[in-house]
Write a protein that holds these residues in place. Structure first.
Motif, mmCIF file in Angstrom:
data_model
loop_
_atom_site.group_PDB
_atom_site.id
_atom_site.type_symbol
_atom_site.label_atom_id
_atom_site.label_comp_id
_atom_site.label_asym_id
_atom_site.label_seq_id
_atom_site.Cartn_x
_atom_site.Cartn_y
_atom_site.Cartn_z
ATOM 1 N N PHE A 256 -36.108 2.123 -10.312
ATOM 2 C CA PHE A 256 -35.028 1.507 -9.546
ATOM 3 C C PHE A 256 -35.535 1.184 -8.140
ATOM 4 O O PHE A 256 -36.211 2.021 -7.523
ATOM 5 N N GLY A 260 -30.871 -0.618 -6.074
ATOM 6 C CA GLY A 260 -30.299 -0.135 -7.323
ATOM 7 C C GLY A 260 -30.633 -0.994 -8.525
ATOM 8 O O GLY A 260 -30.149 -0.725 -9.630
ATOM 9 N N LYS A 262 -32.707 -2.243 -11.623
ATOM 10 C CA LYS A 262 -33.616 -1.576 -12.547
ATOM 11 C C LYS A 262 -34.751 -2.525 -12.945
ATOM 12 O O LYS A 262 -34.514 -3.701 -13.220
ATOM 13 N N PHE A 416 -28.634 6.487 -8.984
ATOM 14 C CA PHE A 416 -28.973 5.509 -10.021
ATOM 15 C C PHE A 416 -28.471 5.946 -11.400
ATOM 16 O O PHE A 416 -28.721 5.268 -12.398
#
Lengths: 526, 184
Positions: A256, A260, A262, A416
């Protein structure tokens, strides 16, 4: 668990991904880049520059762990917030440069004593890597004065000087028939490799901006960057992605970014170098298709968590001690109690003294907090006296390798959505007995040195090791002697996670030697 | 300096306390923030005066050195400078740690002397602080009183002795590699 990789075949974007930019990760990255590999470092924390290493006990705290919370339980918690680093250079950015070697009796503790664990290698296997590291980095020390020192090449740089504090306390050691030597340090006693000599101002804990103390920003991370290694900061790796059609193969990692988002990135080899707790957390959050955490086929992942029990002896002397001078890690070392692990009744293990640490007024290790019983109008006179006359030395004891001391996943998750680490660490009666013996000895040494007042601090956790221990038997360990995770083909762990025993010495030299060994192996696979 | 609203007060960048004054970011030391009456972000007025009184009882000069502004400001940042970071308390739990303990310290003061921390004599303040070190009383809520004593004392030492001025004031050379931006 975060989830399972879908196993989609993909072309590796890099030859090697290294998770973490601390001592071990930067060594591996630099070595593999030098061997011609494409390498990516993913660092959970921010970029750091030498110019931001401000001389302040408060600013020093910015260098410590500031990622996902770590839960700590037990009667001797591991002190993750103090011991773990955050950002470029990892924990080695704030480390004190104390680099003694493990002794040969640290590698076969189980075989010799029926306690703890054995390493899958011995001192002689690691010796050439210790020698290579100290030549490469440039250690200062006096090998002959270290009468207990295992065999190895002499230090390339002369020892650092001993200041008044060291000389005063040394009187006590001599009076009691104990030996001392200059501490072997990854600090320049003279200019070396383009970096100046130490100025002995005691700001090691805040990071050394002149490069006299060999942190990764001036050693292997700098080298890795020059060799073209890609580095992504604020990249929190959540798990290793395993190929579902070939369960032994790590195909990359998921991470991450600071926003935030991915990401996944693939590589032919994955090296986890995220310090003890986070390395294990990443593996625990990674899964094979059958749901077993990667590296946990032997149910040993997370176990054998260790931290050195530490405790400081303080004293006030009539003589001036200039306690502000010298390295934070100390000036002198004593290993007289190292080679007989059974010498103390009801105890087990080695211990060392790190003597005459430079000390500041404030901060967790400062002299103000050494006497919390003094407050109000009495405090300033104490501080004025301590500023000129205090002496201190640190006991570092051996921890036991207990399977009950471990890293697990908590029910809580980070921002996360990834489970955070939960740690359990207890000290046992053998550690208690050794600490009691050492504190009695330390007080006696200080009185013999002329201290008019002597006191001790609380037991504190120093360094963090274990959790992904190396071993010959895949059922009893997590990695082999090179850090390759059992039951995988291309997934490695480097750093203090792999230590089967703690010894009683500061771990960064051993971490570095092991990383050189793993890097040599990985480079030879080209 | 213009009067600021709470909304104007932003989290620190980690170098002093960064405040917005008339739309301009201004770097202030805790001492300057105290003098400028910068509004607090996390602590109530009662909690703030309790912290100032306790800190001053532990380390004389801590209030004027900006203890309250330092703690309040650092409770609002991600990578805090507070010593609590080293002592096993999560960042997210830190505001509650201080708030609850300061409320308890205020109540303990009332129990001991039937007055507020600001109105204590020096001798009473010393006794109040010592009682907290010893565990306070059964009405105490939050972190253990003795632990809270240690933390506030350490915070107060940070703002009083952690600067060049504070270090040199006790006769110790500061010897900075890189001089801290005000105040550390």
């Amino acid at each position: 668990m975060v989830g399972v990789s879908n196993g989609t075949a993909s072309t590796p974007a890099y030859d090697t991904i290294v998770v973490g930019s601390g001592a071990s990760g930067s060594i591996v990255a630099a070595a593999l880049a030098a061997a011609g590999q494409s390498v990516l470092i993913l660092e959970a924390g921010p970029r750091r520059e030498l110019a931001e290493l401000t001389s302040s006990q408060l600013f020093a705290r910015r260098l410590k762990w500031s990622g996902a919370p770590v839960e700590e339980e037990g009667n001797h918690t591991i002190g993750h917030g103090f011991n773990a680093g955050f950002g470029a250079g990892g924990s080695a950015l704030h480390h004190y440069g104390v680099w003694p070697r493990l002794h040969s009796n640290d590698f076969d503790v189980l075989s010799k004593h029926g306690k703890n664990l054995d390493w899958p290698i011995g001192y002689e296997d690691l010796r050439p890597y210790y020698d290579a590291v100290q030549s490469d980095v440039g250690l200062s020390g006096d090998a002959e004065a270290e009468i207990w020192r295992p065999q190895g090449a002499p230090y390339p740089l002369p020892p650092l000087p001993v200041f008044k504090q060291g000389k005063v306390i040394d009187r006590g050691f001599r009076a009691m028939g104990l030996s001392t030597a200059p501490i072997p340090m990854a600090i320049n006693s003279i200019p070396n490799n383009g970096a100046p000599g130490c100025t002995y101002d005691g700001w090691c804990d805040a990071g050394c901006p002149i490069g006299a103390l060999k942190n990764p920003l001036v050693t292997h991370l700098a080298r890795a960057q020059k060799l073209g290694v890609d580095i992504r900061y604020d990249a929190q790796v959540s798990r290793v992605l395993m190929s579902s059609d070939a369960q032994r193969v790590a195909k990359g990692v998921e991470y991450f970014d600071s926003h935030g988002a991915k990401h996944t990135v693939n590589a032919a080899t994955v090296v986890i170098a995220a310090f003890a707790v986070q390395s294990v957390r990443i593996l625990l959050n990674s899964q094979y298709a059958d749901g077993v955490a990667v590296g946990d086929r032997g149910a040993k992942l997370g176990r054998y968590l260790m931290t050195h029990p530490g405790c400081t002896v303080f004293g006030l002397f009539k003589d001036p001690t200039d306690p502000h001078l010298g390295p934070t890690g100390g000036q002198l070392i004593c290993h007289d109690h190292y080679d007989d692990k059974t010498a103390i009744k009801d105890s087990f293990g080695s211990y060392q003294w790190l003597i005459a640490n430079a000390v500041k007024p404030n901060g967790l290790l400062g002299y103000a907090n050494s006497r919390p019983d003094i407050f109000g109008a009495e405090l300033k006179p104490f501080m004025q006296r301590a500023a000129k006359h205090i002496g201190n030395m640190l006991y570092v004891g051996e921890d036991s390798s207990s399977a009950e001391n471990r890293i697990l996943l908590s029910d809580r998750r980070d921002k996360f959505g990834v489970p955070i680490a939960r740690t359990i660490h207890n000290a046992g009666p053998e550690q208690d007995a050794q600490l009691a013996f050492a504190m009695a000895e330390g007080k006696q040494i200080f009185r013999a040195a002329g201290a008019t007042e002597v006191w001790t601090g609380p037991r504190a956790p120093i360094h963090i090791m274990g959790g992904a221990v190396m071993g010959s038997d895949p059922e009893l360990s997590v990695t082999n002697d090179l850090g390759k995770v059992h039951h995988t083909d291309n997934l490695y762990v480097v750093g203090p996670s792999t230590f089967p025993t703690s010894g009683a010495v500061n771990p960064t030299f051993t971490v570095s030697a092991l990383a050189y060994r793993t890097a040599e192996h990985l480079a030879s696979k080209n | 300096m213009n009067k600021l609203s709470r909304r104007d007060f932003i989290a620190s960048t980690g170098i002093g306390l960064t405040c917005w004054v008339s739309g301009v970011g201004v770097l202030l030391s805790p001492q300057q923030a105290q003098a400028a009456a910068i509004p607090l972000e996390t602590l109530t007025d009662t909690q703030a005066t309790t912290l100032g009184a306790l800190g001053n009882a532990l380390v004389p000069g801590a209030r004027n050195a900006g203890l309250v502004q330092y703690v309040d400001n650092q409770l609002g940042v991600d990578n805090t400078l507070l010593i609590l970071k080293y002592l096993g308390v999560d960042n997210a739990a830190m505001p509650g740690f201080y708030r609850t303990a300061l409320d308890s310290a205020y109540g303990h003061c009332q129990n001991l002397f039937q007055t507020t921390p600001l109105k204590l004599t020096a001798a009473q303040a010393h006794r109040w602080a010592g009682s907290i070190a010893g565990g306070a009383d059964s009405s105490w809520r939050g972190p253990p009183a003795g632990f809270f004593f240690f933390v506030v004392r350490a915070d107060a030492c940070d703002v009083v002795f952690g600067s060049r001025q504070g270090t040199e004031d006790i006769g110790a050379p500061f010897m900075a590699h890189i001089e801290p931006t005000e105040p550390w």
